[in-house]
Design a protein around this motif. Structure first.
Motif: not given
Length: 238
Positions: A7-16
């Protein structure tokens, strides 16, 4: 407290991804979806440093914006864009903390926004390409061909003050008589182009049928376009 890394990786990907889009939108630059995706993947990889050593993670967190903006957008006005990137990051952190937004809701919102951005990006690309498409009619050997032409702004070839347009090889006929063979310089070498004179050529622009005196040449254009139009057809006031 449980931390779901996926979840952290997906959120970080999307935010960037969203930050890259917002910055290019602010500077009225054309959004390159592939560079944004690459930058977002690298942002996710940098996040893995958190699992290795917190000190490394903090270094990447501070310096990572430079790398991500450089890859996702480019070097033009880099300092301003990096500052804006960090400002967006701080703003989002404040919003999430203030409204106590959970990771799942944030991920859902990010997915929706990314989908809208991708749809809009492809929509703009489609509109841009459609603006360069024109219907044309070319007649040779007594037969008229109604074709879909694409304006090739790099095609400036003229022979005896007549612009040369390129027609898909599938329309070629052996009975055509050669008007002239010319040599054209390309990036790597010189290429010979055989030019022919059509019986007539019409360009449809703004609901008007415009006759033009042109030369035609044949080339393998694949299945996407029937012909590549010459820039001079429009520069001359057509």
């Amino acid at each position: 407290m449980k931390i779901y890394l996926d979840l952290v990786f997906l959120v970080n990907f999307g935010i960037n991804f969203i930050f890259i889009y917002i910055i290019q939108l602010i500077f009225l630059e054309r959004f390159n979806i592939w560079r944004a995706l690459l930058s977002s993947v690298i942002a996710t990889l940098l996040l893995i440093s958190f699992l290795l050593d917190y000190a490394f993670f903090m270094i990447f967190k501070i310096c990572g914006g430079f790398i991500l903006v450089l890859i996702g957008i480019g070097a033009k006005k880099l300092a301003i864009k990096i500052s804006l990137f960090y400002l967006l990051e701080l703003s989002l952190t404040g919003i999430v903390a203030s409204f106590k937004i959970t990771g799942l809701y944030l991920l859902i919102a990010i997915v929706i926004v990314i989908l809208l951005i991708i749809i809009q990006s492809f929509k703009k690309e489609s509109i841009f390409l459609n603006k360069l498409k024109y219907n044309v009619s070319v007649t040779f050997l007594g037969k008229s061909h109604n074709l879909c032409g694409f304006l090739d702004t790099g095609n400036l070839i003229t022979v005896d003050n007549m612009p040369v347009i390129f027609i898909n090889q599938k329309y070629y006929k052996d009975e055509l008589k050669i008007y002239k063979i010319i040599s054209v310089k390309t990036i790597n070498n010189e290429k010979e182009i055989i030019c022919y004179t059509p019986d007539s050529f019409y360009l449809y622009k703004d609901n008007k049928k415009i006759i033009k005196k042109v030369l035609i040449a044949f080339a393998d254009l694949g299945n996407e376009f029937d012909c590549l139009l010459n820039y001079n057809l429009f520069y001359e006031g057509g």
